[in-house]
Scaffold this motif. Structure first.
Motif, PDB file in Angstrom:
ATOM      1  N   ASP A 162      15.200   6.806  -5.981  1.00  0.00           N
ATOM      2  CA  ASP A 162      16.159   6.666  -7.171  1.00  0.00           C
ATOM      3  C   ASP A 162      15.333   5.968  -8.257  1.00  0.00           C
ATOM      4  O   ASP A 162      16.191   5.187  -9.063  1.00  0.00           O
ATOM      5  N   GLY A 163      14.148   6.212  -8.289  1.00  0.00           N
ATOM      6  CA  GLY A 163      13.257   5.390  -9.424  1.00  0.00           C
ATOM      7  C   GLY A 163      12.877   4.081  -9.186  1.00  0.00           C
ATOM      8  O   GLY A 163      12.570   3.510 -10.107  1.00  0.00           O
ATOM      9  N   THR A 164      13.356   3.457  -7.700  1.00  0.00           N
ATOM     10  CA  THR A 164      12.908   1.992  -7.810  1.00  0.00           C
ATOM     11  C   THR A 164      11.301   2.124  -6.904  1.00  0.00           C
ATOM     12  O   THR A 164      10.818   1.082  -6.906  1.00  0.00           O
ATOM     13  N   TYR A 165      10.983   3.075  -6.415  1.00  0.00           N
ATOM     14  CA  TYR A 165       9.377   3.102  -5.807  1.00  0.00           C
ATOM     15  C   TYR A 165       8.490   3.954  -6.852  1.00  0.00           C
ATOM     16  O   TYR A 165       8.775   5.177  -7.041  1.00  0.00           O
ATOM     17  N   LEU A 166       7.350   3.416  -7.356  1.00  0.00           N
ATOM     18  CA  LEU A 166       6.455   4.109  -8.094  1.00  0.00           C
ATOM     19  C   LEU A 166       5.280   4.438  -7.308  1.00  0.00           C
ATOM     20  O   LEU A 166       4.467   3.327  -7.034  1.00  0.00           O
TER      21      LEU A 166
ATOM     22  N   HIS B 242       0.699  -1.238   0.042  1.00  0.00           N
ATOM     23  CA  HIS B 242      -0.067   0.038   0.117  1.00  0.00           C
ATOM     24  C   HIS B 242       0.858   1.218   0.156  1.00  0.00           C
ATOM     25  O   HIS B 242       0.595   2.049  -0.774  1.00  0.00           O
ATOM     26  N   ALA B 243       1.801   1.389   0.862  1.00  0.00           N
ATOM     27  CA  ALA B 243       2.838   2.608   1.111  1.00  0.00           C
ATOM     28  C   ALA B 243       4.292   1.965   0.785  1.00  0.00           C
ATOM     29  O   ALA B 243       4.671   1.042   0.480  1.00  0.00           O
ATOM     30  N   GLU B 244       5.025   3.166   0.649  1.00  0.00           N
ATOM     31  CA  GLU B 244       6.349   2.829   0.543  1.00  0.00           C
ATOM     32  C   GLU B 244       6.947   2.168   1.673  1.00  0.00           C
ATOM     33  O   GLU B 244       6.470   2.722   2.971  1.00  0.00           O
ATOM     34  N   PRO B 245       7.904   1.041   1.408  1.00  0.00           N
ATOM     35  CA  PRO B 245       8.309   0.312   2.582  1.00  0.00           C
ATOM     36  C   PRO B 245       9.217   1.395   3.575  1.00  0.00           C
ATOM     37  O   PRO B 245      10.111   1.936   2.805  1.00  0.00           O
TER      38      PRO B 245
ATOM     39  N   THR C 164       2.185   0.359   5.330  1.00  0.00           N
ATOM     40  CA  THR C 164       0.639   1.214   4.939  1.00  0.00           C
ATOM     41  C   THR C 164       0.728   2.434   5.357  1.00  0.00           C
ATOM     42  O   THR C 164      -0.366   3.283   4.964  1.00  0.00           O
ATOM     43  N   TRP C 165       1.454   2.917   5.990  1.00  0.00           N
ATOM     44  CA  TRP C 165       1.434   4.243   6.602  1.00  0.00           C
ATOM     45  C   TRP C 165       2.681   5.299   6.272  1.00  0.00           C
ATOM     46  O   TRP C 165       2.298   6.553   6.817  1.00  0.00           O
ATOM     47  N   THR C 166       3.525   5.190   5.500  1.00  0.00           N
ATOM     48  CA  THR C 166       4.597   5.727   5.345  1.00  0.00           C
ATOM     49  C   THR C 166       4.299   7.072   4.521  1.00  0.00           C
ATOM     50  O   THR C 166       3.793   7.107   3.283  1.00  0.00           O
ATOM     51  N   ALA C 167       5.072   8.142   5.194  1.00  0.00           N
ATOM     52  CA  ALA C 167       4.684   9.558   4.394  1.00  0.00           C
ATOM     53  C   ALA C 167       5.892   9.645   3.372  1.00  0.00           C
ATOM     54  O   ALA C 167       6.734   8.932   3.336  1.00  0.00           O
ATOM     55  N   ASN C 168       5.605  10.651   2.523  1.00  0.00           N
ATOM     56  CA  ASN C 168       6.399  10.873   1.594  1.00  0.00           C
ATOM     57  C   ASN C 168       7.901  11.477   2.262  1.00  0.00           C
ATOM     58  O   ASN C 168       7.747  12.156   3.407  1.00  0.00           O
ATOM     59  N   ASP C 169       8.878  10.919   1.766  1.00  0.00           N
ATOM     60  CA  ASP C 169      10.257  11.347   2.319  1.00  0.00           C
ATOM     61  C   ASP C 169      10.498  10.620   3.869  1.00  0.00           C
ATOM     62  O   ASP C 169      11.406  11.448   4.622  1.00  0.00           O
ATOM     63  N   ALA C 170       9.609   9.772   4.093  1.00  0.00           N
ATOM     64  CA  ALA C 170      10.042   9.019   5.486  1.00  0.00           C
ATOM     65  C   ALA C 170      10.677   7.847   5.776  1.00  0.00           C
ATOM     66  O   ALA C 170      10.818   7.427   6.719  1.00  0.00           O
ATOM     67  N   ALA C 171      10.651   7.178   4.483  1.00  0.00           N
ATOM     68  CA  ALA C 171      11.278   5.927   4.304  1.00  0.00           C
ATOM     69  C   ALA C 171      12.729   5.892   4.527  1.00  0.00           C
ATOM     70  O   ALA C 171      13.477   6.772   4.123  1.00  0.00           O
ATOM     71  N   GLU C 172      13.270   4.855   5.025  1.00  0.00           N
ATOM     72  CA  GLU C 172      14.819   4.742   5.128  1.00  0.00           C
ATOM     73  C   GLU C 172      15.525   4.437   3.787  1.00  0.00           C
ATOM     74  O   GLU C 172      14.903   3.836   3.050  1.00  0.00           O
ATOM     75  N   LYS C 173      16.420   5.275   3.513  1.00  0.00           N
ATOM     76  CA  LYS C 173      17.214   5.176   2.126  1.00  0.00           C
ATOM     77  C   LYS C 173      17.486   4.040   1.616  1.00  0.00           C
ATOM     78  O   LYS C 173      18.001   3.212   2.487  1.00  0.00           O
TER      79      LYS C 173
END
Length: 338
Positions: free
Chosen positions: A305-309, A232-235, A258-267
């Motif tokens: 870097d283009g891996t998450y759409l 659902h959300a970015e890992p 399910t809840w990750t905000a933009n720019d909140a994921a681990e690089k």
């Protein structure tokens, strides 16, 4: 597998659910929810590995399959989105027909409930009622009619095309509006989470609420294919395969998918997590699809870097069509079903 006549009847049945002006009767709804819960609880371990609690785990593993897939972004009470998708044709054959023939996977990223901005004025009117302890006034009935119709269509598709139609848990799959089990209580414009819970409790009672909650908690949170994955959300970070399979014991997994905000994921979380889930896959061209945060302009956004759409544009009805061994091109492979 349905015959052509049976498939036409099934399609008409889904449209009747959407077109109905009434809510299902409590007894009918309870039986339907029981059946839908049983479908999830008895999925084949051949594609949904069992967790240490002996229940189907949080991962759908189709990494060895070689048929096309359709990724559907957040639905938010748009039953018409699903119905238009089923009639959408790929090489002159409808998606519904392809599902029936097991020639395609449909993976929905979640969020069945809450019309959000599309129903803004209705939410404001319903909130005025709710503030005066009127939980099932006309505005809320209109909202919940869309929500329940959408939920029933999703469940009917899952019940009838169990191995090929999948609906992942989103952050809006939280009928109790709880802050536990990886969930967070939800509100956006008003008190949408509490308002939906109070409506179900008043109209149907606690048994129906409990069954919907059990169904939500039985949903998987991640789907894996050979060179792409969906949540659902970015890992949020890099989980192990075992943690995702054992998601019922790992609240952080549910929250982190399910809840990750933009720019909140681990690089680098996408590349690391995909490698954990499918170490034999090729590394170049891997994509992770999700929704959750809306794309305000255009069809998609690329992150990590283009891996998450990111696919969710609430003003459009776009889906991503992924074909095995064909490089995904978002400019031509994300299509409107309108």
């Amino acid at each position: 597998m349905f015959s052509k006549e049976e498939l036409d009847c099934f399609r008409n049945h889904l449209h009747e659910i959407n077109d109905s002006n009434s809510f299902p009767e409590e007894c009918e709804f309870q039986l339907f929810l029981d059946k839908s819960l049983s479908t999830l609880e008895n999925e084949s371990p051949s594609y949904r590995p069992v967790g240490s609690d002996c229940k189907p785990g949080g991962l759908l593993d189709f990494s060895s399959e070689k048929i096309p897939s359709i990724i559907v972004p957040d639905i938010h009470a748009r039953a018409d989105f699903l119905l238009k998708l089923l009639d959408f044709k790929i090489e002159d054959e409808s998606v519904l027909s392809l599902l029936n023939e097991k020639k395609i996977f449909v993976i929905c990223v979640g969020d069945a409930f809450h019309s959000e901005m599309r129903g803004y004025e209705r939410w404001i009117a319903a909130y005025k009622d709710w503030s005066m302890d009127v939980y099932a006034g006309q505005p809320m009935q209109e909202e919940m009619k869309e929500n329940i119709s959408t939920l029933m269509i999703i469940m009917e598709l899952k019940n009838n095309f169990t191995e090929n139609f999948h609906f992942l848990k989103g952050n809006h799959e939280n009928i109790f509006n709880e802050s536990s089990h990886g969930n967070l209580a939800f509100r956006k414009f008003v008190q949408e989470g509490s308002m939906c819970c109070d409506f179900i409790r008043q109209v149907y009672g606690d048994v129906i609420l409990h069954l919907i909650s059990l169904w939500e908690k039985a949903l998987p949170v991640c789907a894996l294919f050979y060179d792409f994955a969906v949540s659902h959300a970015e890992p949020a970070c890099c989980f192990s395969r075992k943690q995702i399979v054992d998601y019922h014991k790992n609240d952080d997994v549910v929250l982190g998918l399910t809840w990750t905000a933009n720019d909140a994921a681990e690089k680098g979380s996408v590349k690391k997590l995909f490698k954990n889930l499918n170490p034999s896959a090729k590394r170049s061209g891997v994509l992770w699809f999700g929704g959750h945060r809306p794309v305000k302009d255009g069809k998609y956004l690329l992150r990590q870097d283009g891996t998450y759409l990111q696919l969710h544009n609430p003003n459009e009805m776009n889906v991503a069509i992924v074909v095995p061994e064909k490089k995904f091109n978002p400019e031509i492979d994300i299509k409107s079903v309108l």
